[in-house]
Design an enzyme around this catalytic site. Structure first.
Site, PDB file in Angstrom:
ATOM      1  CD  GLU A 202      -3.027  -0.921   2.297  1.00 46.06           C
ATOM      2  OE1 GLU A 202      -2.908  -0.013   3.123  1.00 46.06           O
ATOM      3  OE2 GLU A 202      -4.011  -1.689   2.262  1.00 46.06           O
ATOM      4  CD  GLU A 390      -3.255  -5.931   4.238  1.00 46.63           C
ATOM      5  OE1 GLU A 390      -4.043  -5.122   4.770  1.00 46.63           O
ATOM      6  OE2 GLU A 390      -2.030  -5.774   4.218  1.00 46.63           O
TER       7      GLU A 390
END
Ligand code: NOJ
Length: 479
Positions: A202, A390
């Protein structure tokens, strides 16, 4: 083939059946609850696993030669973290890794995703190697293999060595050299045993929160920091991909992005441009350069300033053909135009103000958002494969007689998985799902309160308890 699959196939195709038999097969098939979720429906090659990250679980922050990371520094400063908590001990994964991997195996998971702490390998970020740190990840990898679990490694999950931050961290272009050295070392060291790699976790989150809003380590603020760090992160991501591909024979090379479906506040057209800017920042900025599309100036023209940090050849250097894209989704965003902040001129309408279901961190629980963002990413023809690296939820958990009855979390997984299956059945190339997270852990600025695990941790005793959601996965994945 299971009875249910046989009936389904016969009902759909009618192969080998008379008209009457086909009619019966259809009625039997439709009498199965259509919303029943079955892991077989995702196909035999679908990957199931759970994820974690070094700083959030390892603890042992200063043991066996580990150097300081920006998260050690940031958490040790009062006022940065909820209740002034830190990851000094976390889940003690550095000592308990065998138990945790055994628990993952007991839940029938195929994959365990973890990250390497850069400052455990290179205590000062570069040059000198820490042999104990290197050995630790060999132990983790070997333990995974001994339980028949595939290790998936993230190279950078936010814990930059402090020594490198002292030289500017992600805002210093030398980061490209430091990062390449680190990736080169890890992939040569572990590349014969580990085939699945993610360069970064991320970038939007660690750059946005760490270098613009100052809410995460290293606590830097400002748009110029943000642009510089963003460009360097995008370059490092592509460089990292190339190094893995060179060093690891048969590698499966990926990187992960946080992303959220963005809706316009009350569907009003006057907010449409603001929503496009949010979408460019949240979903497009970090992925599109690697796909060869450049930065998304069409959605957010002010981004053009990022070119101040370009050097010759950067346009090409940003491109890398990843084998898979890791998609991470937690909430949807509803946006509207706003007089603040400058340049962005847009803001989010928080879930709290919208009277919608939320988790403990006030993220909206919106399962259709997973379907919509998968469809949005599938529009990029350059993406070959998507793994949901995720997805998960924090709800208040209560440990009673060694059990945690987290039925809301089970419902969350069912609802999100149904949306993934729907996207998959419509042709989105999604081939895996990793739960966030295997165990409860240190949730960055929020400390230990939000619990995301399939396994409950009593942080005072470090004892582990499988939650009902963990048992649900175990059953769901039973072969
Ligand atoms: C994404 C991050 O990768 C992870 O570290 C974090 O704990 C989860 N989101 C939940 O907020």
């Amino acid at each position: 083939m299971k009875r249910r699959d046989w009936i389904k196939l016969s009902a759909i195709t009618g192969i080998g059946l008379t008209f009457a038999q086909r009619t019966i097969a259809r009625s039997v098939y439709h009498s199965f609850p259509q919303n029943e979720l079955n892991s077989d429906d995702f196909g035999p090659n679908f990957i199931w696993g759970a994820a974690c990250a070094a700083y959030q679980v390892e603890g042992a922050w200063n043991q066996d030669g580990k150097g300081k990371s920006i998260w050690d520094t940031f958490t040790h400063k009062r006022g940065n973290i909820h209740n002034n908590q830190n990851g000094d001990q976390a889940c003690g994964f550095y000592h308990n890794y065998e138990e945790d991997i055994a628990l993952a195996a007991s839940l029938n998971l195929d994959v365990f995703r973890f990250s390497i702490s850069w400052s455990r390998i290179f205590p000062s970020g570069e040059k000198t190697i820490n042999p104990d740190g290197v050995q630790f990840y060999h132990n983790v990898i070997n333990t995974c293999h001994s339980y028949n679990i595939e290790p998936w490694i993230t190279l950078y999950h936010w814990d930059l060595p402090q020594a490198l931050q002292d030289k500017g961290g992600w805002t210093n272009r030398d980061i490209l050299k430091w990062f390449s050295q680190y990736v080169d070392f890890c992939t040569k060291e572990y590349g014969t045993k580990v085939k699945n790699w993610m360069v970064m976790n991320e970038p939007a989150a660690f750059v946005g929160l760490g270098y613009m809003l100052g809410y995460h380590a290293p606590g830097e603020k400002g748009p110029l920091n943000f642009l510089k760090a963003s460009h360097h992160a995008c370059l490092a991501m592509a460089d990292g991909g190339r190094i893995i591909r060179t060093n690891v024979e048969g590698a499966n090379v990926g990187t992960t992005f946080s992303c959220s479906h963005v809706d316009t506040h009350k569907g009003k057209p006057r907010h449409a441009k603001a929503v496009r800017r949010i979408d460019a920042l949240v979903n497009r900025l970090y992925i599109e350069p690697s796909l060869g599309l450049g930065y998304p100036y069409d959605g957010f023209p002010a981004l053009k300033k990022i070119e101040n940090y370009f050097e010759e050849g950067d346009e090409e250097r940003l491109i890398f053909d990843f084998d898979f894209i890791g998609l991470q989704n937690y909430f949807r965003i509803v946006g509207k135009k706003s007089v603040w902040p400058p340049l962005v001129w847009a803001k989010e309408v928080p879930a709290k103000k919208r009277d919608v279901p939320m988790n403990e961190m006030d993220f909206e629980v919106y399962p259709e958002g997973m379907y919509k963002i998968l469809k949005q990413f599938a529009e990029y023809k350059q993406i070959k494969k998507i793994i949901v690296t995720e997805n998960g939820v924090c709800y208040e958990d209560h440990l009673q007689d060694g059990k945690v009855h987290d039925s809301k979390r089970i419902q969350f997984y069912k609802d999100y998985l149904k949306n993934i299956l729907k996207a998959k059945n419509e042709g989105v190339p999604v081939d895996g799902y990793l739960v966030w997270s295997l165990t409860d852990n240190f949730e960055w600025s929020e400390g230990y309160e939000p619990r995301f695990g399939l396994i409950y941790i009593d942080f005072a005793t470090q004892k582990r308890y499988i939650k009902d959601s963990g048992l649900w996965f175990k059953k769901f994945l039973e072969k």
